[in-house]
Design an enzyme around this catalytic site. Structure first.
Site, PDB file in Angstrom:
ATOM      1  N   ASP A  18      18.756   8.046 -20.770  1.00 39.74           N
ATOM      2  CA  ASP A  18      19.234   9.095 -21.671  1.00 39.74           C
ATOM      3  C   ASP A  18      18.106   9.546 -22.591  1.00 39.74           C
ATOM      4  O   ASP A  18      17.967  10.734 -22.891  1.00 39.74           O
ATOM      5  CB  ASP A  18      20.394   8.570 -22.540  1.00 39.74           C
ATOM      6  CG  ASP A  18      21.667   8.448 -21.724  1.00 39.74           C
ATOM      7  OD1 ASP A  18      21.617   8.751 -20.504  1.00 39.74           O
ATOM      8  OD2 ASP A  18      22.697   8.028 -22.291  1.00 39.74           O
ATOM      9  N   ALA A  19      17.295   8.576 -23.030  1.00 39.55           N
ATOM     10  CA  ALA A  19      16.213   8.880 -23.972  1.00 39.55           C
ATOM     11  C   ALA A  19      15.205   9.839 -23.338  1.00 39.55           C
ATOM     12  O   ALA A  19      14.765  10.805 -23.967  1.00 39.55           O
ATOM     13  CB  ALA A  19      15.520   7.599 -24.405  1.00 39.55           C
ATOM     14  N   TYR A  51      15.804  11.913 -20.876  1.00 37.60           N
ATOM     15  CA  TYR A  51      16.473  13.211 -20.746  1.00 37.60           C
ATOM     16  C   TYR A  51      16.391  13.970 -22.069  1.00 37.60           C
ATOM     17  O   TYR A  51      15.997  15.130 -22.124  1.00 37.60           O
ATOM     18  CB  TYR A  51      17.939  12.996 -20.318  1.00 37.60           C
ATOM     19  CG  TYR A  51      18.700  14.282 -20.109  1.00 37.60           C
ATOM     20  CD1 TYR A  51      18.801  14.840 -18.839  1.00 37.60           C
ATOM     21  CD2 TYR A  51      19.299  14.954 -21.181  1.00 37.60           C
ATOM     22  CE1 TYR A  51      19.485  16.034 -18.636  1.00 37.60           C
ATOM     23  CE2 TYR A  51      19.971  16.139 -20.994  1.00 37.60           C
ATOM     24  CZ  TYR A  51      20.064  16.683 -19.722  1.00 37.60           C
ATOM     25  OH  TYR A  51      20.729  17.867 -19.526  1.00 37.60           O
ATOM     26  N   SER A  79      50.250  26.572  -6.545  1.00 38.41           N
ATOM     27  CA  SER A  79      50.652  25.266  -7.060  1.00 38.41           C
ATOM     28  C   SER A  79      51.033  24.378  -5.880  1.00 38.41           C
ATOM     29  O   SER A  79      50.908  24.784  -4.730  1.00 38.41           O
ATOM     30  CB  SER A  79      51.797  25.419  -8.042  1.00 38.41           C
ATOM     31  OG  SER A  79      52.830  26.118  -7.417  1.00 38.41           O
ATOM     32  N   LEU A  80      51.479  23.194  -6.173  1.00 40.36           N
ATOM     33  CA  LEU A  80      51.765  22.236  -5.103  1.00 40.36           C
ATOM     34  C   LEU A  80      53.220  21.830  -5.142  1.00 40.36           C
ATOM     35  O   LEU A  80      53.830  21.764  -6.206  1.00 40.36           O
ATOM     36  CB  LEU A  80      50.917  20.975  -5.298  1.00 40.36           C
ATOM     37  CG  LEU A  80      49.416  21.135  -5.154  1.00 40.36           C
ATOM     38  CD1 LEU A  80      48.699  19.889  -5.657  1.00 40.36           C
ATOM     39  CD2 LEU A  80      49.065  21.378  -3.691  1.00 40.36           C
ATOM     40  N   GLU A 123      43.478  12.923  -2.074  1.00 37.53           N
ATOM     41  CA  GLU A 123      42.683  13.093  -3.302  1.00 37.53           C
ATOM     42  C   GLU A 123      43.492  12.626  -4.506  1.00 37.53           C
ATOM     43  O   GLU A 123      44.705  12.790  -4.527  1.00 37.53           O
ATOM     44  CB  GLU A 123      42.365  14.583  -3.522  1.00 37.53           C
ATOM     45  CG  GLU A 123      41.661  15.240  -2.376  1.00 37.53           C
ATOM     46  CD  GLU A 123      41.303  16.699  -2.671  1.00 37.53           C
ATOM     47  OE1 GLU A 123      41.674  17.206  -3.759  1.00 37.53           O
ATOM     48  OE2 GLU A 123      40.638  17.297  -1.821  1.00 37.53           O
ATOM     49  N   ASP A 125      44.737  14.858 -13.932  1.00 32.44           N
ATOM     50  CA  ASP A 125      45.631  15.380 -14.951  1.00 32.44           C
ATOM     51  C   ASP A 125      44.838  16.166 -15.982  1.00 32.44           C
ATOM     52  O   ASP A 125      44.489  15.657 -17.039  1.00 32.44           O
ATOM     53  CB  ASP A 125      46.398  14.226 -15.590  1.00 32.44           C
ATOM     54  CG  ASP A 125      47.748  14.661 -16.072  1.00 32.44           C
ATOM     55  OD1 ASP A 125      48.081  15.851 -15.894  1.00 32.44           O
ATOM     56  OD2 ASP A 125      48.468  13.829 -16.636  1.00 32.44           O
ATOM     57  N   ARG A 141      43.997  29.059 -14.749  1.00 33.38           N
ATOM     58  CA  ARG A 141      44.924  29.409 -13.687  1.00 33.38           C
ATOM     59  C   ARG A 141      45.915  30.480 -14.133  1.00 33.38           C
ATOM     60  O   ARG A 141      46.268  31.363 -13.361  1.00 33.38           O
ATOM     61  CB  ARG A 141      45.659  28.146 -13.248  1.00 33.38           C
ATOM     62  CG  ARG A 141      46.721  28.377 -12.239  1.00 33.38           C
ATOM     63  CD  ARG A 141      47.236  27.055 -11.691  1.00 33.38           C
ATOM     64  NE  ARG A 141      48.237  27.298 -10.694  1.00 33.38           N
ATOM     65  CZ  ARG A 141      49.518  27.478 -10.952  1.00 33.38           C
ATOM     66  NH1 ARG A 141      49.951  27.421 -12.181  1.00 33.38           N
ATOM     67  NH2 ARG A 141      50.363  27.717  -9.978  1.00 33.38           N
ATOM     68  N   LYS A 184      53.592  12.230  -6.544  1.00 37.22           N
ATOM     69  CA  LYS A 184      53.411  11.838  -7.939  1.00 37.22           C
ATOM     70  C   LYS A 184      53.659  10.338  -8.135  1.00 37.22           C
ATOM     71  O   LYS A 184      54.492   9.746  -7.448  1.00 37.22           O
ATOM     72  CB  LYS A 184      54.400  12.610  -8.832  1.00 37.22           C
ATOM     73  CG  LYS A 184      54.232  14.111  -8.783  1.00 37.22           C
ATOM     74  CD  LYS A 184      52.982  14.580  -9.448  1.00 37.22           C
ATOM     75  CE  LYS A 184      53.122  15.211 -10.785  1.00 37.22           C
ATOM     76  NZ  LYS A 184      53.999  16.212 -11.122  1.00 37.22           N
ATOM     77  N   CYS A 195      78.426  28.655 -34.239  1.00 40.05           N
ATOM     78  CA  CYS A 195      79.156  29.817 -34.765  1.00 40.05           C
ATOM     79  C   CYS A 195      80.662  29.597 -34.850  1.00 40.05           C
ATOM     80  O   CYS A 195      81.390  30.493 -35.270  1.00 40.05           O
ATOM     81  CB  CYS A 195      78.874  31.047 -33.917  1.00 40.05           C
ATOM     82  SG  CYS A 195      79.687  30.985 -32.318  1.00 40.05           S
TER      83      CYS A 195
END
Ligand code: IVH
Length: 685
Positions: free
Chosen positions: A35-36, A38, A84-85, A130, A134, A153, A330, A427
């Site tokens: 990281d350093a 980079y 959508s699925l 796959e 979420d 979307r 799901k 009411c």
């Protein structure tokens, strides 16, 4: 001062290096520098660019800090809709999915019925498994390898332009890797917030007494749909890509190859994805992932199964808004137990009374739940739910929490039966139970302030009159203080009246007035939908608008004549006639028109018709409409219907027992629609 050649080359080199490190880190999951290191190169590049702003390019890694805030998001039409699925919760539903695709493919590929039966059972269909991420779906558009637009979307057809926000997401490539990418490429994927980032964000919010997010998905959506991209830049969002939308070249033959291509172009593709050779292997994948789920650094809520062969996908096609070639399996919804402290009845737009349980608050999947629906009295009776009972409550995704079952073994002595009130709790009008209907209704109609509020909320909603900023809380207040009783009153509101409401700034008040003025230009279909006629949804409203072309003929339409319109049966026809026969409704409509609500006349000019210039061929038997009706519908929209397939045919609509025309269409590569896709297609016009 101009940069020297050497500086110029160094900037190019730094960009290349940083983009390559990014690629190794985000796509290959195999960082090649610390990281350093980079950060050191990043700072060097940023300093060069500060000194010579002409060195800055749109794809420079320094350009992920976020552009200036926007006033609103522009709309983006998706060239290829974002679908959508279909959801499944049980293994049996997955088995049924397999059987469906086996049957359809066998039917298409083998002509003999015996062969079909034999082959469909034995046909193995490779399926890609796959994780179902979420987060929120986005579409990324690249032209000549550069990111030019990113969109949410939205409703699948129109989304929001979130380009500047998406630019700040480190794992989204600003420039594509490699060389063999097409000129135009739209990539579909899911933006998500890693769990660690979510926890950190919430603990900071808590410390500052700010609002916390309920879950990583809401946090991701809230961070991406920010008008100020600099806020997005501060949140560590990430992306996984899983598909392609528009594409200016040839696609690979399989989904696995597509994913490999995406990876080679610099898109992060989830590493859990596997190809399963049969149904059993797919279900095993699901089992294994449901265990592994706890250890993943991001949230998933199931598995998506997708047919690998793109040619097979073509054959399978779509049902309404979901492809037949994919299924979301799901994970079970989260369930917890708690106590029903009380039951109240909520009054909906049509007066239906819904029993709602007030619960002892519990946390379900990170969200505190204190209300859950009991659906209707039939359900209450079936489960024998009582006040004071210990119950199982479940919450699945965006769905309203519901009471699933009662733990009878925990029932104490002091439980109370749940009774439908005889009078409306809002009411005081009589409540009637209609034979054959699960719901009981308040008979107060628009006298009932609850029904009035709901009718106004529906009128203002996005898919109806789309009055932006006129939210539920404001409508509640407007009704409660007597300023608004019906939709027409909305258009008489003044700046002062609005600004005097609780928690309303001058600016928001004037925004609402502008939104009201803007909403006056609408379409007949939207207007009809907005009126809230019982059982007239968007699709029926569109059909009515298309059929009548204007509003007045609807006033005198009869139950019989209305039934000539597709989707309109005797019940809906009755609701429509009753609605327009009610003098009160006609007065409101007159006032709305007098307030300036208008729409463009539905054009009878052939060139302006939606399907002008298109040729269709119909073949086989359609189940829900005769060929004549199908032909008439197409012709009403401006299309031609031909008797035989040729290179000029745009679409072939296929029913059962289709013969040679189907084969000819396949050989000429002409797109085929089955009945369901055809109906969906008609609705969209
Ligand atoms: S494919 C037609 N793949 O699920 C294909 N979607 O319910 C549609 N999602 O809007 C999308 N992970 O936001 C696909 N691996 C995955 C996904 C995925 C999550 C979301 C996506 C989509 C929604 C559909």
């Amino acid at each position: 001062m101009k940069p020297t050649d050497k500086t110029l080359k160094r900037a190019v080199k730094l960009r290349e290096l940083l983009n390559d490190y990014n690629y190794r880190y985000h796509v290959l999951d195999d960082p090649s520098v610390s990281d350093a290191e980079y950060d050191k190169l990043f700072i060097e590049l940023r300093e060069l660019e500060q000194q010579y702003p002409e060195l800055i390019t749109a794809d420079s890694p320094t350009q992920r800090v976020g552009a200036a805030p926007l006033k609103e998001f522009a709309e983006v039409q998706h060239e290829v809709p974002m679908l959508s699925l279909e959801n499944a919760f049980e293994d049996e539903q997955v088995e049924a999915f397999y059987k469906r695709i086996q049957d359809r493919l066998a039917k298409y590929k083998f002509n003999s019925i015996d062969l079909q039966e034999f082959e469909s059972e034995h046909m193995e269909i490779p399926i890609v498994c796959e994780p179902k991420l979420d987060g929120l779906a986005v579409s990324l558009r690249y032209e000549k390898g550069l990111l030019v637009r990113a969109a949410t979307r939205g409703d699948g057809f129109t989304g929001e332009d979130v380009t500047e926000n998406v630019r700040t997401v480190r794992s989204v490539p600003l420039r594509l890797h490699g060389k063999d990418f097409p000129d135009v490429l739209e990539v579909r994927g899911e933006i998500y917030m890693p769990i660690a980032e979510f926890k950190e964000l919430n603990s900071k919010a808590l410390a500052n007494q700010e609002k916390v997010f309920a879950n990583p998905r809401n946090a991701a959506a809230g961070s991406l749909r920010q008008l100020n991209p600099r806020i997005t830049a501060k949140r560590q969002l990430a992306i996984f890509c899983y598909g392609i939308g528009a594409f200016s070249d040839k696609l690979p033959k399989t989904h696995m190859e597509t994913l490999a291509k995406l990876r080679s172009w610099g898109f992060p593709v989830n590493l859990e994805i596997k190809l399963a050779s049969d149904k059993q292997k797919s279900l095993e994948f699901y089992q294994q992932l449901s265990v592994k789920r706890q250890r993943l650094p991001y949230e998933i809520d199931g598995v998506v199964y997708k047919v690998d062969s793109l040619a097979d996908r073509e054959i399978l096609g779509f049902v309404s808004r979901a492809p037949r070639w994919a299924l979301a399996h799901k994970f079970p919804a989260e369930q917890v137990s708690t106590i029903i402290e009380d039951v109240e009845f909520q009054v909906g737009r049509t007066g239906a009374l819904t029993p709602v349980a007030r619960l002892k608050p519990v946390s379900v999947g990170g969200v505190t739940v204190s209300n859950a629906t009991l659906h209707n009295m039939d359900e209450v009776k079936r489960k024998d739910t009582r006040i004071g009972d210990t119950v199982i409550v479940q919450r699945a995704g965006d769905v309203i929490p519901e009471v699933v079952s009662v733990l009878l073994e925990h029932r104490g002595k002091n439980v109370k039966k749940i009774k439908m009130p005889a009078k409306c709790p809002v009411c005081n009008s009589a409540v009637e139970q209609i034979e054959g209907e699960a719901a009981a209704r308040c008979t107060g109609g628009l006298y009932c302030s609850a029904q009035r509020k709901e009718a106004l909320k529906h009128f203002a909603s996005r898919r109806a009159m789309d009055i932006e900023g006129l939210g539920d809380k404001i409508i509640d207040q407007l009704v409660e203080c007597g300023l608004v009783a019906n939709p027409a009153d909305l258009y008489a509101l003044t700046q002062d009246q609005l600004a005097n409401l609780e928690r309303m700034a001058e600016k928001s008040a004037s925004n609402i007035l502008t939104a009201l003025a803007d909403s006056k230009k609408t379409s007949l279909a939207r207007f009809l939908y907005a009126l809230g006629i019982r059982e007239v949804g968007e699709a029926t409203a569109k059909n009515l608008a298309q059929h009548f072309g204007e509003l007045t003929p609807l006033f005198s339409a009869t139950v019989e004549s209305l039934q000539e319109i597709s989707d309109v049966g005797p019940v809906v026809a009755n609701h429509i006639v009753t609605f327009f026969a009610e003098p009160h409704n006609r007065t409101v409509i007159d006032k709305l028109l007098a307030a300036g609500i208008h729409w463009e006349k539905i054009s009878r000019d052939p060139a302006a018709q939606p399907l002008h210039g298109m040729t269709f061929v119909l073949t086989g038997t359609l189940a829900t409409l005769s060929r004549e009706v199908a032909k008439e519908k197409l012709e009403n929209l401006g299309a031609k219907v031909a008797g035989s397939v040729s290179a000029k045919t745009n679409y072939v609509v296929v029913g059962t027992d289709a013969g040679s025309k189907l084969k000819k269409a396949a050989s000429l590569n002409i797109p085929i629609m089955d009945e369901e896709s055809f109906l969906e297609f008609l609705h969209k016009q």
